[in-house]
Design a protein around this motif. Structure first.
Motif, PDB file in Angstrom:
ATOM      1  N   ALA A 115       0.818 -10.053  -6.581  1.00  0.00           N
ATOM      2  CA  ALA A 115       1.367 -11.300  -7.118  1.00  0.00           C
ATOM      3  C   ALA A 115       2.665 -11.041  -7.877  1.00  0.00           C
ATOM      4  CB  ALA A 115       0.349 -11.971  -8.032  1.00  0.00           C
ATOM      5  N   THR A 116       2.700  -9.954  -8.637  1.00  0.00           N
ATOM      6  CA  THR A 116       3.901  -9.605  -9.398  1.00  0.00           C
ATOM      7  C   THR A 116       5.070  -9.324  -8.465  1.00  0.00           C
ATOM      8  OG1 THR A 116       2.547  -8.698 -11.190  1.00  0.00           O
ATOM      9  CG2 THR A 116       4.844  -7.979 -11.091  1.00  0.00           C
ATOM     10  N   GLN A 117       4.809  -8.608  -7.402  1.00  0.00           N
ATOM     11  CA  GLN A 117       5.860  -8.315  -6.424  1.00  0.00           C
ATOM     12  C   GLN A 117       6.341  -9.588  -5.732  1.00  0.00           C
ATOM     13  OE1 GLN A 117       3.539  -5.412  -4.245  1.00  0.00           O
ATOM     14  NE2 GLN A 117       4.774  -3.711  -5.036  1.00  0.00           N
ATOM     15  N   LYS A 118       5.434 -10.498  -5.450  1.00  0.00           N
ATOM     16  CA  LYS A 118       5.823 -11.741  -4.781  1.00  0.00           C
ATOM     17  C   LYS A 118       6.727 -12.597  -5.664  1.00  0.00           C
ATOM     18  CE  LYS A 118       2.122 -12.298  -1.393  1.00  0.00           C
ATOM     19  NZ  LYS A 118       0.996 -13.154  -0.914  1.00  0.00           N
ATOM     20  N   TYR A 119       6.576 -12.462  -6.985  1.00  0.00           N
ATOM     21  CA  TYR A 119       7.452 -13.195  -7.896  1.00  0.00           C
ATOM     22  C   TYR A 119       8.800 -12.500  -8.080  1.00  0.00           C
ATOM     23  CZ  TYR A 119       3.818 -16.510  -9.281  1.00  0.00           C
ATOM     24  OH  TYR A 119       2.876 -17.507  -9.290  1.00  0.00           O
ATOM     25  N   GLY A 120       8.964 -11.326  -7.471  1.00  0.00           N
ATOM     26  CA  GLY A 120      10.285 -10.707  -7.451  1.00  0.00           C
ATOM     27  C   GLY A 120      10.459  -9.427  -8.228  1.00  0.00           C
ATOM     28  N   ALA A 121       9.410  -8.944  -8.895  1.00  0.00           N
ATOM     29  CA  ALA A 121       9.536  -7.717  -9.680  1.00  0.00           C
ATOM     30  C   ALA A 121       9.234  -6.484  -8.833  1.00  0.00           C
ATOM     31  CB  ALA A 121       8.588  -7.749 -10.877  1.00  0.00           C
ATOM     32  N   ARG A 122       9.829  -5.375  -9.224  1.00  0.00           N
ATOM     33  CA  ARG A 122       9.422  -4.086  -8.686  1.00  0.00           C
ATOM     34  C   ARG A 122       8.260  -3.570  -9.534  1.00  0.00           C
ATOM     35  NH1 ARG A 122      13.139  -0.479  -9.857  1.00  0.00           N
ATOM     36  NH2 ARG A 122      14.298  -1.875 -11.240  1.00  0.00           N
ATOM     37  N   VAL A 123       7.336  -2.870  -8.912  1.00  0.00           N
ATOM     38  CA  VAL A 123       6.153  -2.374  -9.613  1.00  0.00           C
ATOM     39  C   VAL A 123       6.100  -0.857  -9.528  1.00  0.00           C
ATOM     40  CG1 VAL A 123       3.628  -2.308  -9.633  1.00  0.00           C
ATOM     41  CG2 VAL A 123       4.817  -4.487  -9.276  1.00  0.00           C
TER      42      VAL A 123
END
Length: 219
Positions: A115-123
């Protein structure tokens, strides 16, 4: 407006901070409904209303604090989280056109990472504890001269979360109790500050998970 410095983050949160945060997040976050729960009211024998932040953008209140902070700094950001803060930072960063990196411990739930990646962040997965992930995130932020967005230990994050209390007070201000879930304390700190500064004389009660009680056991 003067540049926000790291020292500003640790100043006490004020009513003015929360009111300014509301002006920043208004139109970006949802003013979520405050609705009566008939089932819980019947079970408890009291009139119970729920502030439905589960309907918020990003799935929780976390975008409020993240957006308030990042709209002030306008700098690329690093955060540490295994949960909703990561999504709040990712979404707020995307809306502001900023780069975001979220450091998650190795045990972070895959659904949160995706979900975090889908919002545009790198993990970045790092460490076997939240503390290890946090220290890694702080080091990256320092080395790369980026903002470190703490999930709760930040004045502007807490002020953003306090807008939940402001919205409740816009609709209802004669309740006896307000019950707030507690993790790091940012949400309850912001809500309590707003209500008390506006003359609320009822009780603010924090509730935390029995097996993850970060405050109940404090001396």
């Amino acid at each position: 407006m003067r540049e926000v410095t790291s020292q500003d983050y640790f100043e006490p949160v004020t009513l003015k901070d929360i009111e300014e945060a509301y002006e920043r997040v208004k139109g970006v976050v949802k003013n979520t409904p405050l609705e009566r729960s008939s089932s819980i009211s019947e079970l408890s024998g009291a009139e119970v209303y729920l502030k439905l932040e589960n309907l918020q953008r990003g799935g929780s209140f976390k975008i409020r604090g993240a957006y308030n902070l990042l709209s002030r700094t306008r700098k690329n950001v690093v955060a540490a989280s295994a949960g909703n803060h990561s999504q709040g930072v990712a979404l707020a960063s995307s809306l502001l056109g900023l780069d975001s990196l979220v450091v998650m411990p190795q045990f972070a739930p895959p659904i949160k990472m995706i979900a975090t990646q889908k919002y545009g962040a790198r993990v970045l997965l790092y460490g076997n504890s939240f503390d290890e992930a946090t220290e890694k995130a702080k080091k990256i932020a320092k080395d790369e001269k980026k903002v470190f967005a703490h999930a709760f230990d930040n004045r502007y994050v807490v002020a953003g979360q306090g807008t939940v209390g402001l919205e409740i007070f816009q609709v209802m201000n004669d309740f006896d109790y307000i019950i707030v879930p507690v993790g790091g304390g940012g949400l309850i700190g912001g809500i309590a500050t707003y209500l008390k500064e506006n003359g609320y004389r009822g009780k603010v009660i924090g509730v935390e998970a029995e097996n993850a009680c970060s405050y109940e056991k404090l001396p």
